[in-house]
Design an enzyme around this catalytic site. Structure first.
Site, PDB file in Angstrom:
ATOM      1  CB  CYS A 118      -3.264 -13.512  -1.705  1.00 60.20           C
ATOM      2  SG  CYS A 118      -5.049 -13.681  -1.760  1.00 60.20           S
ATOM      3  CG  PHE A 161     -11.221  -7.489  -5.350  1.00 54.76           C
ATOM      4  CD1 PHE A 161     -12.234  -8.428  -5.249  1.00 54.76           C
ATOM      5  CD2 PHE A 161     -10.605  -7.306  -6.586  1.00 54.76           C
ATOM      6  CE1 PHE A 161     -12.633  -9.185  -6.359  1.00 54.76           C
ATOM      7  CE2 PHE A 161     -10.991  -8.041  -7.698  1.00 54.76           C
ATOM      8  CZ  PHE A 161     -11.995  -8.990  -7.590  1.00 54.76           C
ATOM      9  CG  ASN A 184     -19.009 -10.120  -9.288  1.00 56.05           C
ATOM     10  OD1 ASN A 184     -17.850  -9.891  -9.611  1.00 56.05           O
ATOM     11  ND2 ASN A 184     -19.540 -11.324  -9.331  1.00 56.05           N
ATOM     12  NE  ARG A 213      -2.677  -1.542   3.404  1.00 54.26           N
ATOM     13  CZ  ARG A 213      -3.067  -2.742   3.855  1.00 54.26           C
ATOM     14  NH1 ARG A 213      -3.876  -3.499   3.136  1.00 54.26           N
ATOM     15  NH2 ARG A 213      -2.654  -3.179   5.027  1.00 54.26           N
ATOM     16  CG  ASP A 233      -5.527  -6.954  -2.536  1.00 55.26           C
ATOM     17  OD1 ASP A 233      -4.988  -8.052  -2.775  1.00 55.26           O
ATOM     18  OD2 ASP A 233      -5.594  -6.462  -1.388  1.00 55.26           O
ATOM     19  CG  ASP A 287     -15.319  -5.430  -0.958  1.00 51.61           C
ATOM     20  OD1 ASP A 287     -14.076  -5.563  -0.891  1.00 51.61           O
ATOM     21  OD2 ASP A 287     -16.122  -6.273  -0.509  1.00 51.61           O
ATOM     22  CB  SER A 288     -19.096  -8.468  -3.160  1.00 45.35           C
ATOM     23  OG  SER A 288     -18.095  -9.109  -2.417  1.00 45.35           O
TER      24      SER A 288
HETATM   25  N1  SAH Z   1      -7.411  -4.596  -0.684  1.00 43.83           N
HETATM   26  C1  SAH Z   1      -7.879  -4.896   0.655  1.00 43.83           C
HETATM   27  C2  SAH Z   1      -8.065  -6.374   0.880  1.00 43.83           C
HETATM   28  C3  SAH Z   1      -8.998  -7.040  -0.104  1.00 43.83           C
HETATM   29  S1  SAH Z   1      -9.619  -8.571   0.463  1.00 43.83           S
HETATM   30  C4  SAH Z   1      -6.920  -4.316   1.672  1.00 43.83           C
HETATM   31  O1  SAH Z   1      -5.803  -3.868   1.294  1.00 43.83           O
HETATM   32  O2  SAH Z   1      -7.266  -4.272   2.860  1.00 43.83           O
HETATM   33  C5  SAH Z   1     -10.744  -9.030  -0.758  1.00 43.83           C
HETATM   34  C6  SAH Z   1     -12.052  -8.291  -0.752  1.00 43.83           C
HETATM   35  O3  SAH Z   1     -12.757  -8.685  -1.910  1.00 43.83           O
HETATM   36  C7  SAH Z   1     -12.999  -8.554   0.409  1.00 43.83           C
HETATM   37  O4  SAH Z   1     -13.355  -7.342   1.009  1.00 43.83           O
HETATM   38  C8  SAH Z   1     -14.244  -9.208  -0.217  1.00 43.83           C
HETATM   39  O5  SAH Z   1     -15.459  -8.711   0.345  1.00 43.83           O
HETATM   40  C9  SAH Z   1     -14.141  -8.751  -1.635  1.00 43.83           C
HETATM   41  N2  SAH Z   1     -14.687  -9.622  -2.694  1.00 43.83           N
HETATM   42  C10 SAH Z   1     -14.536 -10.950  -2.844  1.00 43.83           C
HETATM   43  N3  SAH Z   1     -15.042 -11.361  -4.017  1.00 43.83           N
HETATM   44  C11 SAH Z   1     -15.543 -10.262  -4.628  1.00 43.83           C
HETATM   45  C12 SAH Z   1     -16.172 -10.012  -5.880  1.00 43.83           C
HETATM   46  N4  SAH Z   1     -16.377 -10.989  -6.762  1.00 43.83           N
HETATM   47  N5  SAH Z   1     -16.524  -8.747  -6.173  1.00 43.83           N
HETATM   48  C13 SAH Z   1     -16.297  -7.749  -5.301  1.00 43.83           C
HETATM   49  N6  SAH Z   1     -15.688  -7.909  -4.131  1.00 43.83           N
HETATM   50  C14 SAH Z   1     -15.322  -9.146  -3.789  1.00 43.83           C
END
Ligand code: SAH
Length: 405
Positions: A349, A237, A288, A217, A309, A259-260
């Site tokens: 990841c 995400f 999504n 970050r 991410d 985010d979802s």
């Molecule tokens: N970038 C963040 C961590 C992301 S974790 C950080 O630095 O803190 C992954 C995230 O993706 C979660 O919040 C989860 O709710 C979301 N997620 C998972 N599948 C998804 C999708 N298909 N569409 C949108 N969000 C999604």
């Protein structure tokens, strides 16, 4: 010093090489026999087929990984001093400011297979991933609290991998005081400006936050600053908006967070407000990501910097092909949304997808997007998630920073 005698487990012939190379896992198929007296969760001495002492560890007959090794020194007893020494050494190897957050113990990488210990300011969060740690978790939590001076130790062993050890999820207080419902910790921006993040230790993802991305970050923030003020950014995400904080601190004009989880986005909004940024309703999109990126493409939206991410898309080797297609789609769609000269930070990841494979996936995404792109930086997990040379499996996070042509 002689250690007490432990029950023995004996390897099959020619299965001793990984153990001699200090790999800490012994799979069931490598074992010829285990003394009946050996208890699951208890200690065993591991012998070669010829009867030579090789190592000592803890046993779980219910797991495919039947023994996790703790020492290769026959004279080293696995007693209170051992656990205290290992946890103390791991903590001493970290550089985390008092009001910051970070990983103090990273399982095998710190010679403590099955134990995760994260610090969020004055509080510790433990994950016990194996039976051997489960049976000792109260003791380990007390030791960790004494060594760190933490106010309390909360358990977040609500993880699927425990099933493989025959364990149900477990959460709750292990030592000291109950942590508050919510607390904040500092994660510094690239220029060391302190950014505060809200974390819910009981319900947040992992142990509360994605500490493994902290260093990335900061780096992405630096790249955003290098673009100059006013960058339009997309944080896909987003979870609780940690990347968005760094982008705004670096001078971004706006960040669209997708985010979802509506709940995660609500915390993201509070995080931005807490740090003096003034987000709009339009900056948060609960959707999504795969569909949202297509929608942005169809509306011809363009960005200067995009962060991708996603959660772990390859849960096991069987999912690698499907996950590769998903990672490719994401990077392809994101590259199409970038202005010329724009930056994409794209991450995976999934431990099952190597850095080399990930680069190939991203290359094929660029071909499909019809965009040339340079790799300007490679990312890995934060340094408080180290990787033992003898246990490369601990390496899971990889990312590329691309500059689109
Ligand atoms: N970038 C963040 C961590 C992301 S974790 C950080 O630095 O803190 C992954 C995230 O993706 C979660 O919040 C989860 O709710 C979301 N997620 C998972 N599948 C998804 C999708 N298909 N569409 C949108 N969000 C999604």
């Amino acid at each position: 010093m002689t250690s007490p005698l432990h029950p023995r487990a004996t390897l099959r012939p020619d299965r001793d090489k990984p153990v001699r190379q200090r790999h800490p896992w012994v799979f069931s198929g490598a074992l010829a026999r285990i003394d009946d007296a050996a208890e699951d969760g208890g200690l065993v001495d591991l012998l070669s087929a010829g009867g030579e002492f090789l190592a000592r560890g803890y046993l779980n007959r219910r797991s495919q990984i039947m023994i996790r090794l703790l020492t290769w020194d026959a004279a080293e007893a696995i007693d209170d001093a051992f656990w205290r020494g290992r946890i103390g050494r791991a903590c001493a190897g970290r550089v985390i400011p008092p009001d910051g957050a970070g990983r103090l113990v990273y399982s095998e990488s710190d010679g403590l297979p099955g134990l995760i210990l994260d610090r969020y300011g004055d509080w510790l969060v433990v994950q016990a991933l194996t039976l051997g740690i489960e049976t000792r978790k109260q003791q380990l939590a007390r030791v960790a609290r004494e060594l760190t001076g933490a106010r309390g130790v909360f358990e977040r062993s609500d993880v699927d991998v425990r099933e493989k050890e025959g364990l149900a999820p477990a959460t709750g207080l292990l030592a000291g005081e109950e942590p508050p419902a919510e607390l904040t910790f500092v994660e510094s921006a690239f220029d060391d400006r302190p950014l505060r993040q809200i974390v819910d230790l009981r319900r947040g993802h992992k142990t509360g936050a994605y500490l493994d991305q902290a260093i990335n970050r900061r780096r992405v923030g630096r790249w955003c600053a290098a673009l100059g003020p006013g960058a339009q950014c997309l944080n896909a995400f987003a979870y609780t908006g940690a990347f968005a904080l760094h982008l705004l601190a670096a001078g971004a004009a706006g960040v669209l967070n997708i985010d979802s989880s509506a709940e995660a986005l609500a915390t993201a909004r509070r995080n931005l407000e807490l740090n003096g940024f003034a987000p709009n309703d339009d900056d948060f999109h609960c959707a999504n990501v795969f569909e949202a990126l297509r929608g942005l493409r169809d509306r011809a939206r363009r960005f200067d910097l995009i962060v991708l991410d996603p959660p772990r898309l390859a849960q096991s080797a069987a999912h690698v092909d499907r996950a590769a297609r998903a990672y490719k789609d994401l990077s392809m769609l994101a590259l199409k949304l970038l202005r010329p000269g724009g930056l994409l930070a794209t991450f995976s990841c999934s431990g099952q997808i190597s850095a080399e494979l990930f680069q190939k996936i991203v290359f094929s995404a660029a071909l499909d997007a019809g965009r040339d792109a340079q790799i300007v930086e490679r990312f890995t997990q934060a340094p408080d998630h180290p990787v033992l040379l003898s246990f490369p499996e601990a390496s899971y996070l990889k990312g590329l920073l691309l500059r689109a042509g």
